[in-house]
Write a protein that holds these residues in place. Structure first.
Motif, short mmCIF file in Angstrom:
data_model
loop_
_atom_site.label_atom_id
_atom_site.label_comp_id
_atom_site.label_asym_id
_atom_site.label_seq_id
_atom_site.Cartn_x
_atom_site.Cartn_y
_atom_site.Cartn_z
N PRO A 3 0.82 -1.21 0.00
CA PRO A 3 0.00 0.00 0.00
C PRO A 3 0.86 1.27 0.00
O PRO A 3 1.93 1.30 0.61
CB PRO A 3 -0.81 -0.11 1.30
CG PRO A 3 -0.82 -1.57 1.61
CD PRO A 3 0.51 -2.10 1.12
N ALA A 4 0.40 2.30 -0.71
CA ALA A 4 1.11 3.57 -0.72
C ALA A 4 1.33 4.03 0.71
O ALA A 4 0.46 3.89 1.57
CB ALA A 4 0.32 4.61 -1.50
N GLY A 5 2.54 4.52 0.97
CA GLY A 5 2.88 4.99 2.30
C GLY A 5 4.37 4.94 2.52
O GLY A 5 5.13 4.57 1.62
N LEU A 50 14.47 -5.46 4.13
CA LEU A 50 13.15 -5.86 4.62
C LEU A 50 12.31 -4.61 4.85
O LEU A 50 12.74 -3.68 5.54
CB LEU A 50 13.29 -6.63 5.93
CG LEU A 50 12.02 -7.04 6.65
CD1 LEU A 50 11.25 -8.09 5.85
CD2 LEU A 50 12.34 -7.56 8.05
N VAL A 51 11.10 -4.59 4.27
CA VAL A 51 10.16 -3.49 4.46
C VAL A 51 9.34 -3.79 5.70
O VAL A 51 8.64 -4.81 5.75
CB VAL A 51 9.25 -3.31 3.22
CG1 VAL A 51 8.29 -2.14 3.43
CG2 VAL A 51 10.09 -3.11 1.96
N ASN A 52 9.43 -2.93 6.70
CA ASN A 52 8.75 -3.14 7.98
C ASN A 52 7.46 -2.35 8.07
O ASN A 52 7.38 -1.23 7.57
CB ASN A 52 9.67 -2.70 9.13
CG ASN A 52 10.94 -3.50 9.17
OD1 ASN A 52 10.95 -4.61 9.66
ND2 ASN A 52 12.02 -2.93 8.64
N GLY A 53 6.46 -2.94 8.72
CA GLY A 53 5.23 -2.21 9.03
C GLY A 53 4.16 -2.25 7.97
O GLY A 53 3.22 -1.46 8.03
N VAL A 54 4.25 -3.17 7.01
CA VAL A 54 3.21 -3.30 5.99
C VAL A 54 2.04 -4.02 6.66
O VAL A 54 2.17 -5.19 7.06
CB VAL A 54 3.69 -4.06 4.75
CG1 VAL A 54 2.57 -4.19 3.73
CG2 VAL A 54 4.90 -3.37 4.13
N LYS A 55 0.93 -3.33 6.81
CA LYS A 55 -0.21 -3.86 7.56
C LYS A 55 -0.68 -5.19 6.97
O LYS A 55 -0.95 -5.32 5.79
CB LYS A 55 -1.36 -2.85 7.54
CG LYS A 55 -2.49 -3.21 8.46
CD LYS A 55 -3.53 -2.13 8.53
CE LYS A 55 -4.61 -2.57 9.51
NZ LYS A 55 -5.61 -1.52 9.67
N GLY A 56 -0.73 -6.21 7.86
CA GLY A 56 -1.21 -7.52 7.47
C GLY A 56 -0.21 -8.39 6.73
O GLY A 56 -0.55 -9.48 6.29
N HIS A 57 1.03 -7.91 6.57
CA HIS A 57 2.03 -8.66 5.81
C HIS A 57 3.39 -8.59 6.50
O HIS A 57 3.77 -7.56 7.05
CB HIS A 57 2.15 -8.12 4.38
CG HIS A 57 0.90 -8.28 3.60
ND1 HIS A 57 0.55 -9.44 2.97
CD2 HIS A 57 -0.12 -7.42 3.39
CE1 HIS A 57 -0.63 -9.29 2.38
NE2 HIS A 57 -1.05 -8.07 2.63
N THR A 58 4.12 -9.68 6.44
CA THR A 58 5.50 -9.71 6.92
C THR A 58 6.36 -10.30 5.81
O THR A 58 5.87 -10.93 4.88
CB THR A 58 5.64 -10.59 8.18
OG1 THR A 58 5.20 -11.92 7.88
CG2 THR A 58 4.83 -10.02 9.35
N GLY A 59 7.65 -10.07 5.92
CA GLY A 59 8.57 -10.67 4.96
C GLY A 59 8.61 -9.99 3.61
O GLY A 59 9.07 -10.59 2.63
N ILE A 60 8.17 -8.73 3.51
CA ILE A 60 8.25 -8.00 2.24
C ILE A 60 9.68 -7.51 2.09
O ILE A 60 10.18 -6.75 2.92
CB ILE A 60 7.26 -6.81 2.22
CG1 ILE A 60 5.83 -7.27 2.48
CG2 ILE A 60 7.39 -6.03 0.92
CD1 ILE A 60 5.26 -8.16 1.42
N ARG A 61 10.36 -7.95 1.05
CA ARG A 61 11.76 -7.63 0.84
C ARG A 61 11.99 -7.02 -0.54
O ARG A 61 11.13 -7.07 -1.40
CB ARG A 61 12.61 -8.89 0.97
CG ARG A 61 12.58 -9.44 2.40
CD ARG A 61 13.65 -10.48 2.61
NE ARG A 61 13.61 -11.00 3.96
CZ ARG A 61 14.34 -10.54 4.97
NH1 ARG A 61 15.17 -9.54 4.79
NH2 ARG A 61 14.26 -11.10 6.16
N LEU A 62 13.18 -6.47 -0.75
CA LEU A 62 13.68 -6.09 -2.06
C LEU A 62 14.65 -7.19 -2.44
O LEU A 62 15.55 -7.52 -1.66
CB LEU A 62 14.42 -4.75 -2.00
CG LEU A 62 13.57 -3.47 -1.99
CD1 LEU A 62 12.70 -3.38 -0.77
CD2 LEU A 62 14.46 -2.26 -2.12
N HIS A 63 14.43 -7.80 -3.59
CA HIS A 63 15.31 -8.90 -3.97
C HIS A 63 15.41 -9.04 -5.48
O HIS A 63 14.83 -8.29 -6.25
CB HIS A 63 14.89 -10.21 -3.29
CG HIS A 63 13.56 -10.77 -3.68
ND1 HIS A 63 13.36 -11.53 -4.80
CD2 HIS A 63 12.37 -10.71 -3.05
CE1 HIS A 63 12.10 -11.92 -4.86
NE2 HIS A 63 11.47 -11.41 -3.81
#
Length: 140
Positions: free
Chosen positions: A42-44, A72-85
């Protein structure tokens, strides 16, 4: 203590039924990004940290840059493990941002080179200022 915020901006410019493409701006450099259309962050604005990844850190090219740590992108509501790869196609991500140096219709190209360049810059910035921290801003 001096803290230095280093922004990373993800400017989305193309949304299709398969993928979302973006320009990723970081410390004067431009990369291309790709997210799958079924999930985009989500935009933010989010805090980005470098951590060891159970999935990526032991594999090439991750194990050859920045102490095997993966953004690792932290704080994405409802999601964990969002990375740049690394990756080229929407099928190679489940919501993470793939980095490339070039893009075409629904892929990013030269992903390994882009990833290494991105992480090398992070390493340099941290060597210059160990208190640097990263924020990543997703724009629609």
């Amino acid at each position: 203590m001096y803290i230095n915020e280093c922004p990373i901006t993800v400017e989305r410019f193309c949304h299709t039924s398969v993928c979302t493409l973006s320009r990723v701006l970081f410390d004067g450099m431009t990369f291309y990004g790709l997210e799958p259309s079924n999930f985009v962050v989500p935009a933010g604005t989010y805090h980005l940290t470098l951590t060891h990844s159970p999935r990526f850190s032991s594999k090439s090219p991750y194990n050859s840059v920045h102490d095997s740590k993966v953004p690792l992108v932290n704080g994405v509501k409802g999601h964990t493990g969002i990375r740049l790869h690394v990756g080229n196609y929407p099928s190679e991500t489940q919501g993470c941002l793939l980095l490339g140096l070039r893009q075409n219709e629904c892929s990013v190209l030269d992903s390994v080179k882009a990833y290494k360049k991105f992480l090398s810059r992070m390493s340099y910035l941290e060597s210059e200022n160990p208190n640097v921290f990263y924020v990543i801003k997703y724009l629609n």
